[in-house]
Design a protein around this motif. Structure first.
Motif, PDB file in Angstrom:
ATOM      1  N   ALA A   1      -0.734  -9.708  -9.310  1.00 53.70           N
ATOM      2  CA  ALA A   1      -1.366  -8.328  -8.942  1.00 53.70           C
ATOM      3  C   ALA A   1      -1.505  -7.958  -7.556  1.00 53.70           C
ATOM      4  O   ALA A   1      -2.160  -8.654  -6.724  1.00 53.70           O
ATOM      5  N   GLN A   2      -0.977  -7.021  -6.954  1.00 52.63           N
ATOM      6  CA  GLN A   2      -1.002  -6.626  -5.532  1.00 52.63           C
ATOM      7  C   GLN A   2      -2.239  -6.801  -4.959  1.00 52.63           C
ATOM      8  O   GLN A   2      -3.078  -5.898  -5.571  1.00 52.63           O
ATOM      9  N   ALA A   3      -2.323  -7.151  -3.752  1.00 55.19           N
ATOM     10  CA  ALA A   3      -3.961  -7.340  -3.350  1.00 55.19           C
ATOM     11  C   ALA A   3      -3.932  -6.352  -2.060  1.00 55.19           C
ATOM     12  O   ALA A   3      -4.239  -5.167  -2.490  1.00 55.19           O
ATOM     13  N   GLU A   4      -3.731  -6.791  -0.930  1.00 54.71           N
ATOM     14  CA  GLU A   4      -3.939  -6.009   0.191  1.00 54.71           C
ATOM     15  C   GLU A   4      -2.826  -4.913   0.381  1.00 54.71           C
ATOM     16  O   GLU A   4      -1.627  -5.106   0.278  1.00 54.71           O
ATOM     17  N   LYS A   5      -3.564  -3.632   0.360  1.00 57.22           N
ATOM     18  CA  LYS A   5      -2.347  -2.552   0.335  1.00 57.22           C
ATOM     19  C   LYS A   5      -1.734  -2.397   1.861  1.00 57.22           C
ATOM     20  O   LYS A   5      -2.453  -2.494   2.693  1.00 57.22           O
ATOM     21  N   ILE A   6      -0.555  -2.354   1.674  1.00 53.18           N
ATOM     22  CA  ILE A   6       0.298  -2.165   2.961  1.00 53.18           C
ATOM     23  C   ILE A   6       1.097  -0.807   3.064  1.00 53.18           C
ATOM     24  O   ILE A   6       1.501  -0.579   4.190  1.00 53.18           O
TER      25      ILE A   6
ATOM     26  N   ILE B   1       1.269   0.285  -2.523  1.00 53.95           N
ATOM     27  CA  ILE B   1       2.111  -1.089  -2.438  1.00 53.95           C
ATOM     28  C   ILE B   1       1.247  -2.091  -1.780  1.00 53.95           C
ATOM     29  O   ILE B   1       1.024  -1.961  -0.540  1.00 53.95           O
ATOM     30  N   GLY B   2       1.103  -3.240  -2.375  1.00 55.06           N
ATOM     31  CA  GLY B   2       0.579  -4.108  -1.665  1.00 55.06           C
ATOM     32  C   GLY B   2       1.083  -5.510  -1.895  1.00 55.06           C
ATOM     33  O   GLY B   2       2.205  -5.763  -2.110  1.00 55.06           O
ATOM     34  N   THR B   3       0.506  -6.499  -1.211  1.00 55.64           N
ATOM     35  CA  THR B   3       0.956  -8.040  -1.011  1.00 55.64           C
ATOM     36  C   THR B   3       1.334  -8.508  -2.354  1.00 55.64           C
ATOM     37  O   THR B   3       0.289  -8.015  -3.348  1.00 55.64           O
ATOM     38  N   LEU B   4       1.856  -9.783  -2.253  1.00 61.93           N
ATOM     39  CA  LEU B   4       1.938 -10.416  -3.654  1.00 61.93           C
ATOM     40  C   LEU B   4       1.326 -11.746  -3.464  1.00 61.93           C
ATOM     41  O   LEU B   4       1.368 -12.541  -4.740  1.00 61.93           O
ATOM     42  N   ASP B   5       0.779 -12.053  -2.523  1.00 61.69           N
ATOM     43  CA  ASP B   5       0.242 -13.606  -2.250  1.00 61.69           C
ATOM     44  C   ASP B   5      -0.870 -13.803  -3.148  1.00 61.69           C
ATOM     45  O   ASP B   5      -1.754 -13.090  -3.572  1.00 61.69           O
TER      46      ASP B   5
END
Length: 269
Positions: free
Chosen positions: A17-22, A194-198
């Motif tokens: 689940a996407q974390a940091e919003k980019i 939309i966020g990161t996937l890490d």
């Protein structure tokens, strides 16, 4: 093996689940993705799932409609996502990077790669698809030749999966063998992050290494008839679920079908 609730399997579609919003979306595009393949008896079959492409100015994110809707119900479409080995794909144009997330038992794999440039050849051919005037282009990506139709009425270079880079949104794309096809069926104006996937639990591999692993494991002739052949010793630890009469083994919120379809790679090199 004991039977488990189907709803727990939804976690496998939303892992990472996407974390940091980019970025934030300008709109969301919805595609039907189909694969022409064969079942375990060698009969021709068509697998299909619906994809949601979240389109921002810096980044795009392609996932299943089920994950986009946060729909936790087990369904034939959700099972097809596992059979088709769908990847969630984050394209970060600003960083010139593509991040792909894919669960293949026993791990969830994350690969990062530089943004590939498709050398598109534009043509004068036109066609109306889903009510949109489109132009045809051809190009090659990861060893596959593609024909794409794009519309300049939606000024975005985005497209489904890892396809992108045309003067308008990709409305339809099909490989030269007629195996893989993405076709737009709707759009929606919506602002969504939309966020990161890490994620620390993800196994990180290069795209090349992941492709080699999939070719060795999923591309094995045994796979369609016996998808568990490479984890046979672990089957006693698996649960079991049934969707529309089809049996799936489950463990660690991941699925392996009892029988599958012939693996059709999107990337050949």
């Amino acid at each position: 093996m004991k039977k488990i609730l189907a709803t727990t399997m939804a976690l496998a579609l939303t892992i990472g689940a996407q974390a940091e919003k980019i970025d934030s979306t300008q709109f969301v595009a919805f595609y039907n993705y189909t694969i022409q393949t064969q079942d375990d008896e060698g009969q021709n079959v068509t697998d299909s799932i619906r994809l949601a492409l979240l389109v921002g100015t810096r980044a795009t994110y392609c996932t299943t409609v089920l994950a986009y809707n946060r729909d936790g119900r087990a369904s034939s479409e959700m099972m097809n996502a596992f059979i088709m080995h769908h990847q969630n794909v984050l394209t970060d144009v600003e960083k010139s990077e593509v991040v792909a997330l894919e669960p293949i038992y026993p791990y969830r794999y994350l690969s990062k790669e530089p943004l590939a440039k498709v050398d598109w050849t534009l043509t004068e051919d036109t066609l109306t698809i889903s009510g949109l005037p489109c132009h045809r282009a051809t190009g090659k990506l990861y060893g596959k030749q593609w024909t794409a139709w794009y519309t300049e009425e939606m000024p975005s270079s985005a497209g489904p999966w890892k396809l992108r880079g045309l003067p308008g949104l990709i409305v339809k794309a099909e490989d030269s063998e007629g195996i893989h096809c993405f076709e737009l069926y709707g759009t929606k104006n919506e602002v969504r992050g939309i966020g990161t996937l890490d994620h620390p639990e993800l196994q990180k591999l290069s795209r090349k290494k992941l492709m080699e692993f999939k070719k060795k494991t999923l591309g094995n002739p045994r796979y369609a008839k016996e998808p568990t052949y490479y984890v046979a010793e672990e089957l006693d630890d698996f649960g079991e679920m049934r969707v529309n009469g089809v049996v799936y083994y489950s463990a660690n919120h991941m699925l392996i079908p009892q029988k599958s379809h012939v693996y059709q790679p999107l990337e050949l090199e």
